[in-house]
Structures are given as structure tokens and as C-alpha cells.
Design a protein around this motif. Structure first.
Motif, PDB file in Angstrom:
ATOM      1  N   VAL A 115      36.128  22.316  37.898  1.00  9.72           N
ATOM      2  CA  VAL A 115      37.754  22.558  37.385  1.00  9.72           C
ATOM      3  C   VAL A 115      37.929  23.779  37.144  1.00  9.72           C
ATOM      4  O   VAL A 115      37.636  23.473  35.713  1.00  9.72           O
ATOM      5  CB  VAL A 115      38.413  20.987  37.968  1.00  9.72           C
ATOM      6  CG1 VAL A 115      39.950  21.470  37.716  1.00  9.72           C
ATOM      7  CG2 VAL A 115      38.271  20.725  38.423  1.00  9.72           C
ATOM      8  N   LEU A 116      38.583  24.518  37.213  1.00 16.22           N
ATOM      9  CA  LEU A 116      38.744  26.170  36.473  1.00 16.22           C
ATOM     10  C   LEU A 116      40.378  25.689  36.208  1.00 16.22           C
ATOM     11  O   LEU A 116      41.107  25.728  37.207  1.00 16.22           O
ATOM     12  CB  LEU A 116      38.836  27.172  36.630  1.00 16.22           C
ATOM     13  CG  LEU A 116      36.609  27.475  37.189  1.00 16.22           C
ATOM     14  CD1 LEU A 116      36.612  28.374  38.295  1.00 16.22           C
ATOM     15  CD2 LEU A 116      36.370  26.809  36.011  1.00 16.22           C
ATOM     16  N   ASP A 117      41.170  25.974  34.777  1.00 17.11           N
ATOM     17  CA  ASP A 117      41.776  26.113  34.588  1.00 17.11           C
ATOM     18  C   ASP A 117      42.903  27.245  34.341  1.00 17.11           C
ATOM     19  O   ASP A 117      42.744  27.378  33.573  1.00 17.11           O
ATOM     20  CB  ASP A 117      42.254  24.977  33.642  1.00 17.11           C
ATOM     21  CG  ASP A 117      44.126  24.792  32.970  1.00 17.11           C
ATOM     22  OD1 ASP A 117      44.328  24.995  34.409  1.00 17.11           O
ATOM     23  OD2 ASP A 117      44.630  24.692  31.831  1.00 17.11           O
ATOM     24  N   GLN A 118      43.409  27.456  35.627  1.00 13.45           N
ATOM     25  CA  GLN A 118      44.334  29.043  35.191  1.00 13.45           C
ATOM     26  C   GLN A 118      42.950  30.396  34.300  1.00 13.45           C
ATOM     27  O   GLN A 118      43.964  30.753  33.865  1.00 13.45           O
ATOM     28  CB  GLN A 118      45.443  28.994  34.595  1.00 13.45           C
ATOM     29  CG  GLN A 118      46.344  28.107  34.908  1.00 13.45           C
ATOM     30  CD  GLN A 118      47.373  27.952  34.392  1.00 13.45           C
ATOM     31  OE1 GLN A 118      47.406  28.034  33.199  1.00 13.45           O
ATOM     32  NE2 GLN A 118      48.916  27.826  35.029  1.00 13.45           N
ATOM     33  N   GLY A 126      33.982  35.315  39.293  1.00 12.91           N
ATOM     34  CA  GLY A 126      32.439  35.613  39.474  1.00 12.91           C
ATOM     35  C   GLY A 126      31.124  35.186  39.181  1.00 12.91           C
ATOM     36  O   GLY A 126      30.670  34.856  39.789  1.00 12.91           O
ATOM     37  N   ALA A 127      31.237  35.517  37.479  1.00 11.35           N
ATOM     38  CA  ALA A 127      30.332  35.277  36.565  1.00 11.35           C
ATOM     39  C   ALA A 127      29.925  33.838  36.338  1.00 11.35           C
ATOM     40  O   ALA A 127      29.408  33.019  37.039  1.00 11.35           O
ATOM     41  CB  ALA A 127      30.305  35.403  34.929  1.00 11.35           C
ATOM     42  N   ILE A 128      31.745  33.217  36.286  1.00 12.26           N
ATOM     43  CA  ILE A 128      30.853  31.765  37.361  1.00 12.26           C
ATOM     44  C   ILE A 128      31.022  30.813  38.035  1.00 12.26           C
ATOM     45  O   ILE A 128      30.026  29.936  38.071  1.00 12.26           O
ATOM     46  CB  ILE A 128      32.497  30.876  36.899  1.00 12.26           C
ATOM     47  CG1 ILE A 128      32.897  31.309  35.015  1.00 12.26           C
ATOM     48  CG2 ILE A 128      32.085  29.446  37.070  1.00 12.26           C
ATOM     49  CD1 ILE A 128      34.540  30.199  34.465  1.00 12.26           C
ATOM     50  N   CYS A 129      30.931  31.366  39.313  1.00  9.37           N
ATOM     51  CA  CYS A 129      30.643  30.883  40.235  1.00  9.37           C
ATOM     52  C   CYS A 129      29.006  31.097  40.867  1.00  9.37           C
ATOM     53  O   CYS A 129      28.262  30.760  41.373  1.00  9.37           O
ATOM     54  CB  CYS A 129      31.894  32.304  41.572  1.00  9.37           C
ATOM     55  SG  CYS A 129      33.356  31.899  41.653  1.00  9.37           S
ATOM     56  N   VAL A 137      26.352  23.163  42.345  1.00  9.01           N
ATOM     57  CA  VAL A 137      27.502  22.437  41.814  1.00  9.01           C
ATOM     58  C   VAL A 137      27.775  22.249  42.979  1.00  9.01           C
ATOM     59  O   VAL A 137      27.519  23.145  44.584  1.00  9.01           O
ATOM     60  CB  VAL A 137      28.776  23.416  41.008  1.00  9.01           C
ATOM     61  CG1 VAL A 137      29.691  23.093  41.641  1.00  9.01           C
ATOM     62  CG2 VAL A 137      28.112  24.015  39.843  1.00  9.01           C
ATOM     63  N   THR A 138      28.181  21.391  43.192  1.00 11.82           N
ATOM     64  CA  THR A 138      29.469  20.895  44.900  1.00 11.82           C
ATOM     65  C   THR A 138      30.132  21.424  45.243  1.00 11.82           C
ATOM     66  O   THR A 138      30.242  21.861  46.061  1.00 11.82           O
ATOM     67  CB  THR A 138      28.588  19.427  45.047  1.00 11.82           C
ATOM     68  OG1 THR A 138      27.499  18.370  44.556  1.00 11.82           O
ATOM     69  CG2 THR A 138      28.830  18.596  46.182  1.00 11.82           C
ATOM     70  N   ALA A 139      30.811  21.517  44.156  1.00  9.96           N
ATOM     71  CA  ALA A 139      32.537  22.213  44.473  1.00  9.96           C
ATOM     72  C   ALA A 139      33.007  23.075  43.459  1.00  9.96           C
ATOM     73  O   ALA A 139      32.646  22.018  42.355  1.00  9.96           O
ATOM     74  CB  ALA A 139      33.227  21.002  45.607  1.00  9.96           C
ATOM     75  N   LEU A 140      33.361  23.864  43.874  1.00 13.98           N
ATOM     76  CA  LEU A 140      34.426  25.062  42.880  1.00 13.98           C
ATOM     77  C   LEU A 140      35.730  24.010  42.657  1.00 13.98           C
ATOM     78  O   LEU A 140      36.083  24.826  43.859  1.00 13.98           O
ATOM     79  CB  LEU A 140      34.613  25.850  42.543  1.00 13.98           C
ATOM     80  CG  LEU A 140      34.371  26.518  40.975  1.00 13.98           C
ATOM     81  CD1 LEU A 140      33.257  27.645  40.764  1.00 13.98           C
ATOM     82  CD2 LEU A 140      36.407  27.444  41.730  1.00 13.98           C
ATOM     83  N   LEU A 209      33.377  18.957  35.271  1.00 18.61           N
ATOM     84  CA  LEU A 209      33.576  20.015  34.971  1.00 18.61           C
ATOM     85  C   LEU A 209      34.403  20.469  34.109  1.00 18.61           C
ATOM     86  O   LEU A 209      34.779  21.622  35.561  1.00 18.61           O
ATOM     87  CB  LEU A 209      32.151  20.976  34.262  1.00 18.61           C
ATOM     88  CG  LEU A 209      32.141  21.472  32.734  1.00 18.61           C
ATOM     89  CD1 LEU A 209      31.878  20.377  32.001  1.00 18.61           C
ATOM     90  CD2 LEU A 209      30.888  22.052  33.263  1.00 18.61           C
ATOM     91  N   VAL A 210      35.726  21.076  33.431  1.00 14.15           N
ATOM     92  CA  VAL A 210      36.694  21.222  33.236  1.00 14.15           C
ATOM     93  C   VAL A 210      36.960  22.225  32.471  1.00 14.15           C
ATOM     94  O   VAL A 210      36.656  22.135  31.668  1.00 14.15           O
ATOM     95  CB  VAL A 210      37.913  20.301  33.048  1.00 14.15           C
ATOM     96  CG1 VAL A 210      39.394  21.212  33.657  1.00 14.15           C
ATOM     97  CG2 VAL A 210      38.287  18.954  34.155  1.00 14.15           C
ATOM     98  N   ALA A 211      37.367  23.276  32.586  1.00 12.15           N
ATOM     99  CA  ALA A 211      37.106  24.556  31.929  1.00 12.15           C
ATOM    100  C   ALA A 211      38.581  25.315  31.512  1.00 12.15           C
ATOM    101  O   ALA A 211      39.212  25.797  33.365  1.00 12.15           O
ATOM    102  CB  ALA A 211      35.556  25.311  32.484  1.00 12.15           C
TER     103      ALA A 211
END
Length: 266
Positions: A115-118, A126-129, A137-140, A209-211
Motif C-alpha cells: 500500500v502506497l500512501d501518496q 516505477g522503481a517500486i513497481c 507482490v500479490t497486489a499493489l 506493507l505500507v510505505a
């Protein structure tokens, strides 16, 4: 001749505007184009390749042929009019096919949700993906507001990894985290001020995982809804890591712990 060129440019410009209005976009770069063709998750309209003697792309032609995508040879001028003048390969396709909150997978021991917070920088997203896809990773999950969507720039920065990820767009991250808990996920936030180190936590369970955003980290309400928060120890003089570097470190700790569990037969 000048009037013909102007008419051609006007016609091409109108076509491009019409394409955008009807949900088309251009992906450029051999990795982005190739992965979109292989994944076949988007609407695939046509593949443009430069016809001026530039590098050949037999692998792109082969995968486009398998997918039934028309292949057109285009001049530098035609690519420029389409807004992709620096490209040697460009794919006209539909917009990114997001999933919604209702399609989140239920938790089991192999599930790994991010989970990406803003996160607003396309290069960071793109780098995270790219890391997320490589780490299994199952889902973003991305918020609808104040966050970068999956643009062609994000696809290119991910080297096409976005095309193989399940990416969900959600309206409310606080509600999302509660939903993930109900589904059985352990929600772990990355926060530099946390007193708990990343390697002290069991990440072999179904984890979300929340970033947080670049510079600001997790918003207060989002952080409060995490089951726990962890930090990466910093031995140097720099106060923190870029969000994509911090995410990569923890994502591969998840991979390491799960690999160890599987090796033990657990």
C-alpha cells in the motif's frame, strides 16, 4: 507541399487528441512495449516501429504478431507528431487496467500486498513497481487522490513491470487498511521514527506493507491504523532512504523470511 504538410500535421494532431479523449496512450521503450504485449492486459491497438534504418526489434515484431497487434513502420516525423519522437518503438494502447478494492485477494501464507500512501513521483512509483513485481507482490494499492497514477512514464521507469502487477486504486486508505485486517493481513508500516527494527518482525505471514510519500512518510491516521511500524537502521549520516530504496530493502526481507520458512517445510 507546405500546405500538404500542414494539413497532415493538423490531421495527425486531431487524431492524437481524439485518441486521448477515447482512452488511448503511447508506451515507448522496448521493455515497456514488450511487457505490455506479453501481458495482454490492456487494449492493444498498434505497434509503431521506426522505418529510417534504426535498430531492428524482431522480438517486438514476433510478440506483436503472436498477440495479433498490427505493426506499422513510421518515420521520425510521424513519431514526433504522435508525441513520441525519441522512440524507436511505440505502442498505442488502452489506459492502465486498474482493479478496485472489491477484488483484493484474501489472505493466505503466500500473499504480499503493498500500500502506497501518496507517492507522487513517477520515477519512484516505477522503481517500486519493478521491485514489487520481482519480489512476488500479490497486489499493489494506490489512492485515487494525491498520488501518481500509472502513466507511460511510470511504465517505462518500471521496465514494463507494471503490466504484470495487480494494481488497485482505492478511495480511502484508512478504510482499505481496515479491510485488509479483516481479510487476515498483518499491516506493517514503514516509519523512520519507529522504535522497532524491520528484521525483528515476522514477515512470513500474509502481510500488507505500507510505505509513505517522499519526505513526509506516512500520514498520521494511516500510521495509526497499522498493526505495527518498523524502521530501517541508519548507520550513516543521511537521515533516511528514498521511499523506493526503503521499500526494496523490506520487500526482500519478506522474500528472505518466506524462503527460509519454505526451506524448513513450514
Amino acid at each position: 507541399m507546405a500546405s500538404q504538410a500542414l494539413a497532415s500535421a493538423s490531421s495527425a494532431s486531431y487524431r492524437i487528441v481524439a485518441e486521448r479523449r477515447h482512452g488511448s496512450e503511447w508506451l515507448t521503450g522496448s521493455h515497456s512495449v514488450g511487457e505490455a504485449l506479453r501481458a495482454r492486459r490492456r487494449r492493444l491497438d498498434e505497434l509503431w516501429l521506426r522505418a529510417d534504418g534504426g535498430p531492428a526489434h524482431p522480438h517486438l515484431e514476433a510478440v506483436a504478431g503472436t498477440a495479433g497487434v498490427p505493426i506499422l513502420k513510421r518515420s521520425v516525423e510521424q513519431l514526433r507528431l504522435a508525441g513520441v519522437e525519441d522512440a524507436r518503438a511505440a505502442l498505442r494502447c488502452g489506459p492502465y487496467p486498474y482493479l478496485d478494492e472489491a477484488t483484493l485477494p484474501g489472505a493466505d501464507e503466500d500473499q504480499f500486498v503493498v500500500v502506497l500512501d501518496q507517492v507522487q513521483d513517477p520515477q519512484n512509483l516505477g522503481a517500486i513497481c519493478r521491485t514489487a513485481e520481482a519480489a512476488g507482490v500479490t497486489a499493489l494499492c494506490l489512492p485515487l487522490r494525491r498520488a501518481s497514477p500509472v502513466t507511460p512514464a511510470v511504465v517505462r521507469a518500471s521496465a514494463g513491470a507494471t503490466e504484470h502487477l495487480r494494481i488497485h486504486r482505492v478511495g480511502n486508505l484508512n478504510r482499505l487498511l481496515e479491510t485488509l485486517k479483516k481479510l487476515g493481513y498483518w499491516v506493517v508500516g514503514l516509519e523512520p521514527t519507529s522504535s522497532q527494527s524491520w528484521h525483528e518482525v515476522d514477515l512470513s505471514v500474509p502481510v500488507a506493507l505500507v510505505a509513505g510519500a517522499e519526505g513526509r512518510g506516512l500520514r498520521r491516521l494511516v500510521a495509526e491504523r497499522c498493526d505495527l511500524r518498523v524502521h530501517l537502521p541508519m548507520a550513516g549520516r543521511v537521515a533516511s532512504l528514498n521511499v523506493n530504496a526503503a521499500f526494496a530493502a523490506v520487500a526482500y526481507e519478506v522474500v528472505r523470511q518466506r524462503s527460509r520458512r519454505l526451506a524448513k517445510g513450514g
